[in-house]
Design a protein around this motif. Sequence first.
Motif, PDB file in Angstrom:
ATOM      1  N   ARG A  98      46.547  95.139  14.117  1.00  0.00           N
ATOM      2  CA  ARG A  98      45.916  96.425  13.787  1.00  0.00           C
ATOM      3  C   ARG A  98      46.917  97.515  13.405  1.00  0.00           C
ATOM      4  NH1 ARG A  98      41.593  93.639  13.071  1.00  0.00           N
ATOM      5  NH2 ARG A  98      40.483  92.987  14.934  1.00  0.00           N
ATOM      6  N   GLN A 142      28.738  89.623   8.991  1.00  0.00           N
ATOM      7  CA  GLN A 142      28.166  90.640   9.876  1.00  0.00           C
ATOM      8  C   GLN A 142      26.900  91.265   9.295  1.00  0.00           C
ATOM      9  OE1 GLN A 142      29.190  91.096  12.849  1.00  0.00           O
ATOM     10  NE2 GLN A 142      31.009  89.833  12.710  1.00  0.00           N
ATOM     11  N   ARG A 145      24.424  93.158  11.331  1.00  0.00           N
ATOM     12  CA  ARG A 145      24.889  94.408  11.934  1.00  0.00           C
ATOM     13  C   ARG A 145      24.948  95.534  10.898  1.00  0.00           C
ATOM     14  NH1 ARG A 145      30.408  93.033  14.818  1.00  0.00           N
ATOM     15  NH2 ARG A 145      29.975  94.952  15.956  1.00  0.00           N
ATOM     16  N   PHE A 188      30.269 105.398   9.232  1.00  0.00           N
ATOM     17  CA  PHE A 188      30.908 105.417  10.541  1.00  0.00           C
ATOM     18  C   PHE A 188      29.894 105.754  11.650  1.00  0.00           C
ATOM     19  CE2 PHE A 188      34.778 105.268   8.191  1.00  0.00           C
ATOM     20  CZ  PHE A 188      35.708 104.722   9.071  1.00  0.00           C
ATOM     21  N   LEU A 191      27.599 102.727  12.254  1.00  0.00           N
ATOM     22  CA  LEU A 191      28.289 101.577  12.832  1.00  0.00           C
ATOM     23  C   LEU A 191      28.941 101.903  14.175  1.00  0.00           C
ATOM     24  CD1 LEU A 191      30.027  99.975   9.708  1.00  0.00           C
ATOM     25  CD2 LEU A 191      27.766  99.527  10.671  1.00  0.00           C
ATOM     26  N   LEU A 193      31.538 103.852  14.726  1.00  0.00           N
ATOM     27  CA  LEU A 193      32.991 103.908  14.618  1.00  0.00           C
ATOM     28  C   LEU A 193      33.450 105.357  14.568  1.00  0.00           C
ATOM     29  CD1 LEU A 193      33.477 101.141  11.905  1.00  0.00           C
ATOM     30  CD2 LEU A 193      34.036 100.955  14.317  1.00  0.00           C
ATOM     31  N   ALA A 205      39.777 100.255  11.205  1.00  0.00           N
ATOM     32  CA  ALA A 205      38.581 100.338  12.037  1.00  0.00           C
ATOM     33  C   ALA A 205      37.437  99.553  11.405  1.00  0.00           C
ATOM     34  CB  ALA A 205      38.179 101.797  12.234  1.00  0.00           C
ATOM     35  N   VAL A 206      37.277  99.706  10.106  1.00  0.00           N
ATOM     36  CA  VAL A 206      36.219  98.985   9.396  1.00  0.00           C
ATOM     37  C   VAL A 206      36.451  97.476   9.467  1.00  0.00           C
ATOM     38  CG1 VAL A 206      35.238  98.515   7.132  1.00  0.00           C
ATOM     39  CG2 VAL A 206      35.642 100.862   7.843  1.00  0.00           C
ATOM     40  N   TYR A 209      35.692  96.046  12.768  1.00  0.00           N
ATOM     41  CA  TYR A 209      34.244  95.931  12.940  1.00  0.00           C
ATOM     42  C   TYR A 209      33.720  94.688  12.206  1.00  0.00           C
ATOM     43  CZ  TYR A 209      29.276  96.886  12.746  1.00  0.00           C
ATOM     44  OH  TYR A 209      27.910  96.760  12.854  1.00  0.00           O
ATOM     45  N   LEU A 210      34.123  94.521  10.967  1.00  0.00           N
ATOM     46  CA  LEU A 210      33.646  93.393  10.173  1.00  0.00           C
ATOM     47  C   LEU A 210      34.080  92.064  10.763  1.00  0.00           C
ATOM     48  CD1 LEU A 210      34.189  94.718   6.535  1.00  0.00           C
ATOM     49  CD2 LEU A 210      32.068  94.620   7.842  1.00  0.00           C
ATOM     50  N   GLY A 212      34.136  91.487  13.800  1.00  0.00           N
ATOM     51  CA  GLY A 212      33.327  91.239  14.977  1.00  0.00           C
ATOM     52  C   GLY A 212      34.002  91.595  16.277  1.00  0.00           C
ATOM     53  N   ASN A 213      35.154  92.345  16.198  1.00  0.00           N
ATOM     54  CA  ASN A 213      35.869  92.713  17.419  1.00  0.00           C
ATOM     55  C   ASN A 213      35.354  94.046  17.963  1.00  0.00           C
ATOM     56  OD1 ASN A 213      37.541  90.462  17.243  1.00  0.00           O
ATOM     57  ND2 ASN A 213      38.919  91.517  15.832  1.00  0.00           N
TER      58      ASN A 213
END
Length: 213
Positions: A98, A142, A145, A188, A191, A193, A205-206, A209-210, A212-213
């Motif tokens: 990250r 995802q 989601r 954001f 989702l 975020l 961050a995106v 999310y994608l 799945g974390n």
Amino acid sequence: MDVVLAEDHSLMRDGLTRMLEAHDCTVVEAVDNGPSLTAALLKHRPDIAVVDIRLPPTFKDEGLRAAIEARRTISGLPILVLSQYVEQLYARELLGDRRGAVGYLLKDRVSNVSEFIEALRRVAAGGTAMDPEVVASLLGKQQNRLDALTARELEVLGLMAEGRTNAAIAAQLFITEKAVGKHSANVFRKLGLGQSEDDNRRVLAVLAYLDGN
């Protein structure tokens, strides 16, 4: 900009070297296998490594492994990975810490020289450059989601995940930067975020999310 290049196909390696050097880059070393890549990265500590995932001797993930291992020694070493196919496992591996300064492009993307050089420079500067097909694959993973997003918000999310700035997204979609900002804020919020003014943190961050974390 100093570049270490790892590509086992000689024609591709020579072509990439010529392209890079034609755009104010210096290929300090070009190698064709994983062990040589590790040695070259530790020796030269380049501004960026351009690496094929699959290298000799086993043609599995030697290139990626060598780059990630060198990044542990050379903190934040920018890595732009090239692959023949979308491989989600390797994309996740690359994004694992990250910290940014990473890119994952399909080899077909190299044929668009301006886009490739733009991605190279973005990663070297600490940003992120993800291939649209990789992003599409993660989006598909995802999809359940993402049902709350509108079609336009999905477009903005996809371009955001590629590493594009608000200005670049606006130009791509023929809308204003203000509109992009509004759509981004909605993405954001929906989702869950945290909003960020830092483009790279926003992208990471995106992608987190994608993934799945």
